[in-house]
Design a protein around this motif. Structure first.
Motif, PDB file in Angstrom:
ATOM      1  N   GLU A  64       3.125   5.943  -3.457  1.00 29.50           N
ATOM      2  CA  GLU A  64       4.264   6.686  -4.013  1.00 29.50           C
ATOM      3  C   GLU A  64       4.211   6.813  -5.536  1.00 29.50           C
ATOM      4  N   LEU A  65       3.411   5.978  -6.184  1.00 24.52           N
ATOM      5  CA  LEU A  65       3.346   5.984  -7.647  1.00 24.52           C
ATOM      6  C   LEU A  65       2.468   7.140  -8.112  1.00 24.52           C
ATOM      7  N   SER A  66       2.986   7.917  -9.069  1.00 23.45           N
ATOM      8  CA  SER A  66       2.210   9.083  -9.483  1.00 23.45           C
ATOM      9  C   SER A  66       1.979   9.179 -10.991  1.00 23.45           C
ATOM     10  N   SER A  67       2.711   8.446 -11.780  1.00 21.28           N
ATOM     11  CA  SER A  67       2.544   8.528 -13.229  1.00 21.28           C
ATOM     12  C   SER A  67       2.330   7.136 -13.811  1.00 21.28           C
ATOM     13  N   ALA A  68       1.875   7.114 -15.038  1.00 19.79           N
ATOM     14  CA  ALA A  68       1.701   5.831 -15.716  1.00 19.79           C
ATOM     15  C   ALA A  68       3.033   5.097 -15.803  1.00 19.79           C
ATOM     16  N   GLU A  69       4.086   5.846 -16.078  1.00 16.36           N
ATOM     17  CA  GLU A  69       5.410   5.233 -16.157  1.00 16.36           C
ATOM     18  C   GLU A  69       5.826   4.639 -14.816  1.00 16.36           C
ATOM     19  N   ASP A  70       5.492   5.324 -13.709  1.00 13.40           N
ATOM     20  CA  ASP A  70       5.793   4.789 -12.376  1.00 13.40           C
ATOM     21  C   ASP A  70       5.089   3.454 -12.159  1.00 13.40           C
ATOM     22  N   PHE A  71       3.814   3.405 -12.493  1.00 13.82           N
ATOM     23  CA  PHE A  71       3.044   2.168 -12.326  1.00 13.82           C
ATOM     24  C   PHE A  71       3.615   1.052 -13.195  1.00 13.82           C
ATOM     25  N   LEU A  72       3.868   1.365 -14.458  1.00 20.06           N
ATOM     26  CA  LEU A  72       4.392   0.345 -15.372  1.00 20.06           C
ATOM     27  C   LEU A  72       5.746  -0.181 -14.911  1.00 20.06           C
ATOM     28  N   ALA A  73       6.603   0.701 -14.451  1.00 16.98           N
ATOM     29  CA  ALA A  73       7.922   0.274 -13.961  1.00 16.98           C
ATOM     30  C   ALA A  73       7.784  -0.552 -12.692  1.00 16.98           C
ATOM     31  N   TYR A  74       6.953  -0.107 -11.757  1.00 16.53           N
ATOM     32  CA  TYR A  74       6.788  -0.825 -10.489  1.00 16.53           C
ATOM     33  C   TYR A  74       6.265  -2.238 -10.719  1.00 16.53           C
ATOM     34  N   PHE A  75       5.329  -2.368 -11.656  1.00 19.38           N
ATOM     35  CA  PHE A  75       4.752  -3.691 -11.915  1.00 19.38           C
ATOM     36  C   PHE A  75       5.474  -4.431 -13.041  1.00 19.38           C
ATOM     37  N   ALA A  76       6.651  -3.938 -13.406  1.00 18.73           N
ATOM     38  CA  ALA A  76       7.541  -4.610 -14.369  1.00 18.73           C
ATOM     39  C   ALA A  76       6.869  -4.884 -15.708  1.00 18.73           C
ATOM     40  N   VAL A  77       6.088  -3.920 -16.166  1.00 17.20           N
ATOM     41  CA  VAL A  77       5.456  -4.027 -17.476  1.00 17.20           C
ATOM     42  C   VAL A  77       6.356  -3.306 -18.481  1.00 17.20           C
ATOM     43  N   GLU A  86       0.830  -1.208   0.000  1.00 17.68           N
ATOM     44  CA  GLU A  86       0.000   0.000   0.000  1.00 17.68           C
ATOM     45  C   GLU A  86       0.865   1.259   0.000  1.00 17.68           C
ATOM     46  N   ALA A  87       1.938   1.251   0.762  1.00 18.40           N
ATOM     47  CA  ALA A  87       2.845   2.399   0.804  1.00 18.40           C
ATOM     48  C   ALA A  87       3.514   2.604  -0.551  1.00 18.40           C
ATOM     49  N   ASP A  88       3.909   1.511  -1.177  1.00 20.65           N
ATOM     50  CA  ASP A  88       4.507   1.605  -2.513  1.00 20.65           C
ATOM     51  C   ASP A  88       3.514   2.215  -3.507  1.00 20.65           C
TER      52      ASP A  88
END
Length: 114
Positions: free
Chosen positions: A12-25, A7-9
Protein backbone atom coordinates in the motif's frame (compact mmCIF):
# COMPACT_ATOMS: atom_id res chain seq x y z
CA UNK A 1 1.01 -8.20 12.97
CA UNK A 2 1.80 -11.27 10.88
CA UNK A 3 3.85 -11.62 7.68
CA UNK A 4 0.81 -11.36 5.41
CA UNK A 5 -0.34 -8.14 7.07
CA UNK A 6 3.17 -6.70 6.87
CA UNK A 7 3.45 -7.56 3.16
CA UNK A 8 -0.01 -6.11 2.50
CA UNK A 9 0.93 -2.92 4.33
CA UNK A 10 4.11 -2.60 2.24
CA UNK A 11 2.14 -2.98 -0.99
CA UNK A 12 0.00 0.00 0.00
CA UNK A 13 2.98 2.34 0.45
CA UNK A 14 3.65 4.44 -2.62
CA UNK A 15 5.71 7.48 -1.64
CA UNK A 16 8.76 8.20 0.45
CA UNK A 17 6.52 10.00 2.90
CA UNK A 18 4.29 6.90 3.14
CA UNK A 19 7.28 4.71 3.96
CA UNK A 20 8.70 7.18 6.48
CA UNK A 21 5.35 7.56 8.23
CA UNK A 22 4.66 3.81 8.28
CA UNK A 23 8.05 3.07 9.80
CA UNK A 24 7.73 6.00 12.24
CA UNK A 25 10.78 7.84 10.94
CA UNK A 26 10.64 11.52 11.85
CA UNK A 27 11.57 13.53 8.78
CA UNK A 28 11.99 17.03 7.43
CA UNK A 29 9.68 17.41 4.40
CA UNK A 30 12.21 19.62 2.59
CA UNK A 31 14.87 16.89 2.78
CA UNK A 32 12.40 14.33 1.46
CA UNK A 33 11.10 16.64 -1.26
CA UNK A 34 14.58 16.98 -2.75
CA UNK A 35 15.81 13.41 -2.13
CA UNK A 36 12.75 11.13 -2.16
CA UNK A 37 13.94 8.75 -4.88
CA UNK A 38 17.47 8.70 -3.51
CA UNK A 39 16.22 7.82 -0.03
CA UNK A 40 14.04 5.00 -1.33
CA UNK A 41 16.82 3.63 -3.54
CA UNK A 42 19.32 3.73 -0.66
CA UNK A 43 16.73 1.97 1.52
CA UNK A 44 16.36 -0.71 -1.17
CA UNK A 45 20.16 -1.04 -1.40
CA UNK A 46 20.40 -1.48 2.37
CA UNK A 47 17.67 -4.15 2.27
CA UNK A 48 19.59 -6.05 -0.41
CA UNK A 49 22.63 -6.17 1.89
CA UNK A 50 20.71 -8.00 4.61
CA UNK A 51 22.02 -11.56 4.61
CA UNK A 52 19.21 -13.14 6.58
CA UNK A 53 15.78 -11.59 6.96
CA UNK A 54 14.19 -12.00 10.41
CA UNK A 55 11.35 -14.50 10.73
CA UNK A 56 8.79 -12.43 12.59
CA UNK A 57 6.91 -9.51 11.07
CA UNK A 58 7.71 -7.35 14.10
CA UNK A 59 11.44 -8.02 13.71
CA UNK A 60 11.18 -7.25 9.98
CA UNK A 61 9.34 -4.00 10.73
CA UNK A 62 12.07 -3.01 13.19
CA UNK A 63 14.83 -3.86 10.71
CA UNK A 64 13.09 -1.97 7.89
CA UNK A 65 12.55 1.03 10.18
CA UNK A 66 16.25 1.08 11.14
CA UNK A 67 17.39 0.78 7.52
CA UNK A 68 14.98 3.47 6.33
CA UNK A 69 16.16 5.75 9.15
CA UNK A 70 19.75 5.20 7.98
CA UNK A 71 18.83 5.86 4.35
CA UNK A 72 17.03 9.07 5.27
CA UNK A 73 19.89 10.18 7.54
CA UNK A 74 22.37 9.72 4.67
CA UNK A 75 20.64 12.57 2.87
CA UNK A 76 20.23 14.75 5.94
CA UNK A 77 24.01 14.89 6.36
CA UNK A 78 24.91 14.69 2.66
CA UNK A 79 23.38 15.20 -0.77
CA UNK A 80 22.48 13.20 -3.86
CA UNK A 81 25.55 14.21 -5.86
CA UNK A 82 27.86 13.12 -3.04
CA UNK A 83 26.04 9.89 -2.23
CA UNK A 84 25.80 8.82 -5.91
CA UNK A 85 22.94 6.39 -5.36
CA UNK A 86 21.92 6.29 -9.00
CA UNK A 87 24.18 5.25 -11.88
CA UNK A 88 23.76 8.60 -13.63
CA UNK A 89 25.76 10.27 -10.85
CA UNK A 90 28.62 7.82 -11.36
CA UNK A 91 28.81 8.29 -15.15
CA UNK A 92 30.70 11.55 -14.92
CA UNK A 93 33.43 10.14 -12.71
CA UNK A 94 36.80 10.31 -14.47
CA UNK A 95 38.01 7.07 -15.94
CA UNK A 96 41.60 6.19 -16.68
CA UNK A 97 42.26 4.34 -19.90
CA UNK A 98 45.62 3.03 -20.99
CA UNK A 99 46.42 2.31 -24.60
CA UNK A 100 49.80 1.04 -25.67
CA UNK A 101 51.55 3.24 -28.21
CA UNK A 102 52.20 0.16 -30.34
CA UNK A 103 48.44 -0.42 -30.58
CA UNK A 104 48.01 3.06 -32.00
CA UNK A 105 50.89 2.89 -34.45
CA UNK A 106 49.66 -0.45 -35.82
CA UNK A 107 46.42 1.24 -36.86
CA UNK A 108 48.18 4.01 -38.81
CA UNK A 109 49.85 2.80 -42.05
CA UNK A 110 52.40 5.64 -42.22
CA UNK A 111 53.25 5.84 -38.53
CA UNK A 112 56.87 5.47 -37.58
CA UNK A 113 57.62 2.10 -36.06
CA UNK A 114 59.27 2.18 -32.65
Amino acid sequence: MNDDEFEADLEELSSAEDFLAYFAVTFDPTVVQVNRLHILQRFHDYLEQVEEMPDSAIAKWTLYADLLQSAYQDFVISDAATEKVFRVFRLSEPKIAQVALSDLTEQLPHAARL
